[in-house]
Design an enzyme around this catalytic site. Sequence first.
Site, mmCIF file in Angstrom:
data_model
loop_
_atom_site.group_PDB
_atom_site.id
_atom_site.type_symbol
_atom_site.label_atom_id
_atom_site.label_comp_id
_atom_site.label_asym_id
_atom_site.label_seq_id
_atom_site.Cartn_x
_atom_site.Cartn_y
_atom_site.Cartn_z
ATOM 1 N N VAL A 82 -12.975 -4.831 0.368
ATOM 2 C CA VAL A 82 -12.448 -3.535 0.774
ATOM 3 C C VAL A 82 -11.608 -3.746 2.026
ATOM 4 O O VAL A 82 -12.063 -4.379 2.983
ATOM 5 C CB VAL A 82 -13.577 -2.522 1.066
ATOM 6 C CG1 VAL A 82 -13.000 -1.217 1.591
ATOM 7 C CG2 VAL A 82 -14.398 -2.273 -0.202
ATOM 8 N N THR A 104 -0.097 0.069 6.423
ATOM 9 C CA THR A 104 0.067 -0.868 5.315
ATOM 10 C C THR A 104 0.245 -2.269 5.880
ATOM 11 O O THR A 104 0.910 -2.456 6.892
ATOM 12 C CB THR A 104 1.283 -0.488 4.446
ATOM 13 O OG1 THR A 104 1.553 -1.558 3.516
ATOM 14 C CG2 THR A 104 2.538 -0.268 5.279
ATOM 15 N N GLY A 105 -0.378 -3.249 5.209
ATOM 16 C CA GLY A 105 -0.235 -4.621 5.697
ATOM 17 C C GLY A 105 -1.497 -5.435 5.496
ATOM 18 O O GLY A 105 -2.235 -5.234 4.531
ATOM 19 N N ASP A 135 -8.429 -1.932 4.753
ATOM 20 C CA ASP A 135 -8.371 -0.854 5.740
ATOM 21 C C ASP A 135 -8.044 0.511 5.146
ATOM 22 O O ASP A 135 -8.330 1.540 5.749
ATOM 23 C CB ASP A 135 -7.319 -1.180 6.805
ATOM 24 C CG ASP A 135 -5.907 -1.219 6.225
ATOM 25 O OD1 ASP A 135 -5.688 -1.972 5.253
ATOM 26 O OD2 ASP A 135 -5.021 -0.515 6.739
ATOM 27 N N GLY A 142 -4.921 -5.934 5.729
ATOM 28 C CA GLY A 142 -6.007 -4.994 5.953
ATOM 29 C C GLY A 142 -7.066 -5.433 6.926
ATOM 30 O O GLY A 142 -7.559 -4.639 7.740
ATOM 31 N N THR A 159 0.885 -1.163 0.000
ATOM 32 C CA THR A 159 0.000 0.000 0.000
ATOM 33 C C THR A 159 0.917 1.206 0.000
ATOM 34 O O THR A 159 2.069 1.104 0.415
ATOM 35 C CB THR A 159 -0.888 -0.002 1.263
ATOM 36 O OG1 THR A 159 -1.767 -1.132 1.214
ATOM 37 C CG2 THR A 159 -1.732 1.251 1.384
#
Length: 370
Positions: free
Chosen positions: A259, A281-282, A261, A284, A230
């Site tokens: 969808v 980031t990671g 995070d 979600g 991300t």
Amino acid sequence: MARNSAVRMMCVCAGALSVVALLAAVPGSSAVSAGQSEAAEPVAARAAQAAEGKPRPDARHVVIAVHGGAGTALKREDTTPAQEKAYRDGLAEALRAGQKVLREGGGSVAAVEAAVRRLEDNPLFNAGKGAVFNEDAGHELDASVMRGSDLAAGAVAGVRNVRNPVSAARLVMEKTKHVLLAGEGADDFAARNGLPVVTQDYYWTEKRWQELMKAKGHAKSPGETLTQGTVGAVAVDGKRDLAAATSTGGMTNKMTGRVGDSPVVGAGTYAKNGTVAASATGAGEVFLRGAATATISDLIEFGGRDLAGAAYEVLVERLPRLGGTGGVIALNAQGVFDAPHSSEGMLHGYLTEDGRLVTKVFADETPANR
């Protein structure tokens, strides 16, 4: 925790790592890789705090920082000098875009938008051009922006035709009474307001296509994550107002309609002047369940924690218990910056008030659990 902090300090103070000259730097700025000591804090003081088990911030006097995804840090043995330069240049160009806005008197919201747009336009990163494919070989993109002065926020989810989702998110914040628009409605809103639109093939890259083929060939489950990068940015402007922005293509082979995070305020993005601007980031789903970025802010506001301690607790201690890893870039109005992560690495960089530009792309520059 004490051991992890001590390891973290050993990595910061270890021998100098490779220095990459970024010749196109904005006048007055200098660019370096990780491993350079921060003059703002004596090494002895850092070591003493590490021995006490207290996480230390990565840097001070930071005005803007960006990330290019957790779990995607490079390994020196597998990376050519040209590849290293491309990633460092990509992060540096985003930082310079945000810096230009700030130097011209622009606000932190405009700065993070400018930085993230550069990352969305760079096919190396999983956002905009270069976004990953979902299970139907399509692209669905998410983004959000938040303003720290009044907690205003805007986001889009599952867009398929906006060239720069982060700009669509800002429009939602500034031109509607809503926070989050999704799918076709978000695409139509962006187009009506003059944002450039593209067809799905614009986002295509060979690298992401091969990642999808790999996922289709051996994925253990529909939710297996092969790519979870991300992009994001955090900034503080001359008025000491904070802002944060995040943008992503999601996970390779994700379910259509999924969808994560990134477009959710309090999970992937959060900004509040009195506490923190954070972009995550990671994994979600874990960041959603753990309300990651809002929890960092709450630990500072209600728990009396400092920025580094709060960010470390959420990213390294809490979220892995929920079954996922990742990272965050976190900045406060005083310019204190930290980038803890529980993933193998995290591509990121920052720029200080005096123009010092730092990029970190190798896993050994950003060791896990720090």
